[in-house]
Design a protein around this motif. Sequence first.
Motif, short mmCIF file in Angstrom:
data_model
loop_
_atom_site.label_atom_id
_atom_site.label_comp_id
_atom_site.label_asym_id
_atom_site.label_seq_id
_atom_site.Cartn_x
_atom_site.Cartn_y
_atom_site.Cartn_z
N LYS A 76 5.98 -8.06 3.29
CA LYS A 76 4.74 -7.29 3.46
C LYS A 76 3.81 -8.01 4.42
O LYS A 76 3.19 -7.39 5.29
CB LYS A 76 4.05 -7.07 2.11
CG LYS A 76 4.75 -6.04 1.25
CD LYS A 76 4.04 -5.82 -0.06
CE LYS A 76 4.77 -4.80 -0.91
NZ LYS A 76 4.10 -4.57 -2.20
N LEU A 77 3.71 -9.32 4.28
CA LEU A 77 2.87 -10.10 5.19
C LEU A 77 3.41 -10.02 6.61
O LEU A 77 2.64 -9.88 7.57
CB LEU A 77 2.80 -11.56 4.73
CG LEU A 77 1.98 -12.50 5.61
CD1 LEU A 77 0.54 -12.03 5.72
CD2 LEU A 77 2.04 -13.91 5.06
N LEU A 78 4.73 -10.09 6.77
CA LEU A 78 5.35 -9.96 8.09
C LEU A 78 4.96 -8.62 8.72
O LEU A 78 4.60 -8.56 9.90
CB LEU A 78 6.87 -10.08 7.99
CG LEU A 78 7.64 -9.87 9.29
CD1 LEU A 78 7.29 -10.93 10.32
CD2 LEU A 78 9.14 -9.86 9.01
N LYS A 79 5.02 -7.55 7.95
CA LYS A 79 4.67 -6.21 8.45
C LYS A 79 3.21 -6.17 8.89
O LYS A 79 2.88 -5.63 9.96
CB LYS A 79 4.94 -5.16 7.37
CG LYS A 79 4.52 -3.76 7.73
CD LYS A 79 5.37 -3.18 8.83
CE LYS A 79 5.01 -1.72 9.04
NZ LYS A 79 5.06 -1.33 10.43
N ILE A 80 2.33 -6.75 8.09
CA ILE A 80 0.91 -6.79 8.43
C ILE A 80 0.70 -7.55 9.74
O ILE A 80 -0.04 -7.11 10.63
CB ILE A 80 0.08 -7.41 7.28
CG1 ILE A 80 0.07 -6.47 6.07
CG2 ILE A 80 -1.33 -7.74 7.73
CD1 ILE A 80 -0.47 -7.12 4.80
N LEU A 81 1.35 -8.70 9.85
CA LEU A 81 1.22 -9.51 11.06
C LEU A 81 1.79 -8.80 12.29
O LEU A 81 1.23 -8.87 13.38
CB LEU A 81 1.89 -10.86 10.87
CG LEU A 81 1.21 -11.78 9.85
CD1 LEU A 81 2.07 -13.02 9.61
CD2 LEU A 81 -0.18 -12.17 10.29
N GLU A 82 2.92 -8.11 12.12
CA GLU A 82 3.50 -7.36 13.24
C GLU A 82 2.58 -6.23 13.68
O GLU A 82 2.41 -5.99 14.88
CB GLU A 82 4.87 -6.80 12.85
CG GLU A 82 5.95 -7.86 12.76
CD GLU A 82 7.26 -7.33 12.23
OE1 GLU A 82 8.29 -7.98 12.52
OE2 GLU A 82 7.29 -6.28 11.55
N LYS A 87 14.61 6.47 5.94
CA LYS A 87 13.78 5.30 6.25
C LYS A 87 13.86 4.32 5.10
O LYS A 87 13.61 4.67 3.96
CB LYS A 87 12.33 5.76 6.47
CG LYS A 87 11.37 4.64 6.69
CD LYS A 87 10.80 4.71 8.08
CE LYS A 87 9.63 3.77 8.22
NZ LYS A 87 9.98 2.42 8.52
N PHE A 88 14.24 3.12 5.41
CA PHE A 88 14.36 2.08 4.39
C PHE A 88 13.07 1.27 4.37
O PHE A 88 12.60 0.82 5.42
CB PHE A 88 15.54 1.16 4.70
CG PHE A 88 16.88 1.83 4.56
CD1 PHE A 88 17.54 1.81 3.34
CD2 PHE A 88 17.49 2.46 5.63
CE1 PHE A 88 18.78 2.40 3.20
CE2 PHE A 88 18.72 3.06 5.50
CZ PHE A 88 19.37 3.04 4.27
N THR A 89 12.52 1.08 3.20
CA THR A 89 11.33 0.24 3.06
C THR A 89 11.75 -1.22 3.06
O THR A 89 12.91 -1.55 2.79
CB THR A 89 10.58 0.55 1.75
OG1 THR A 89 11.43 0.21 0.65
CG2 THR A 89 10.18 2.02 1.67
N ASN A 90 10.79 -2.08 3.34
CA ASN A 90 11.09 -3.52 3.32
C ASN A 90 11.56 -3.94 1.93
O ASN A 90 12.44 -4.78 1.80
CB ASN A 90 9.85 -4.33 3.71
CG ASN A 90 9.53 -4.18 5.18
OD1 ASN A 90 10.32 -3.68 5.96
ND2 ASN A 90 8.36 -4.62 5.57
N ASN A 136 -0.34 -7.77 15.52
CA ASN A 136 0.12 -8.22 16.83
C ASN A 136 0.24 -7.04 17.80
O ASN A 136 -0.15 -7.15 18.96
CB ASN A 136 1.45 -8.95 16.69
CG ASN A 136 1.84 -9.69 17.94
OD1 ASN A 136 0.99 -10.23 18.64
ND2 ASN A 136 3.13 -9.72 18.22
N ALA A 137 0.75 -5.93 17.32
CA ALA A 137 0.88 -4.74 18.17
C ALA A 137 -0.50 -4.24 18.61
O ALA A 137 -0.69 -3.86 19.77
CB ALA A 137 1.64 -3.64 17.42
N LYS A 138 -1.47 -4.25 17.70
CA LYS A 138 -2.83 -3.82 18.05
C LYS A 138 -3.43 -4.75 19.10
O LYS A 138 -4.07 -4.29 20.05
CB LYS A 138 -3.72 -3.81 16.81
CG LYS A 138 -3.42 -2.70 15.85
CD LYS A 138 -4.31 -2.81 14.62
CE LYS A 138 -3.88 -1.84 13.54
NZ LYS A 138 -4.67 -2.01 12.31
#
Length: 85
Positions: free
Chosen positions: A51-57, A2-5, A60-62
């Motif tokens: 990191k912000l993109l991940k939080i927003l994604e 697994k590659f981290t951002n 959005n999924a929730k």
Amino acid sequence: MKFTNELIIGILAQHEAGATCADLCREHGMSEGTFYEWKARFGGMTVPEAKLLKILEDENAKLKKLLAEQMLDLVAMKDLVSERR
């Protein structure tokens, strides 16, 4: 693996600094297709932006899940009302 951002952005930065795609793929055990998907998604981003993109994604999924649950509840209620008529 697994590659981290952070690692993905580091790999893309190495490419921007002159490393070849083939060398990076061999070194990190990934395909060129994966590399170009990452480049399309994360190209030009900084770690905080990723990191912000991940939080927003995640948010959005929730929200999508919550909307889907509400829509199912609405359909069930409509079915219940139509059965009583």
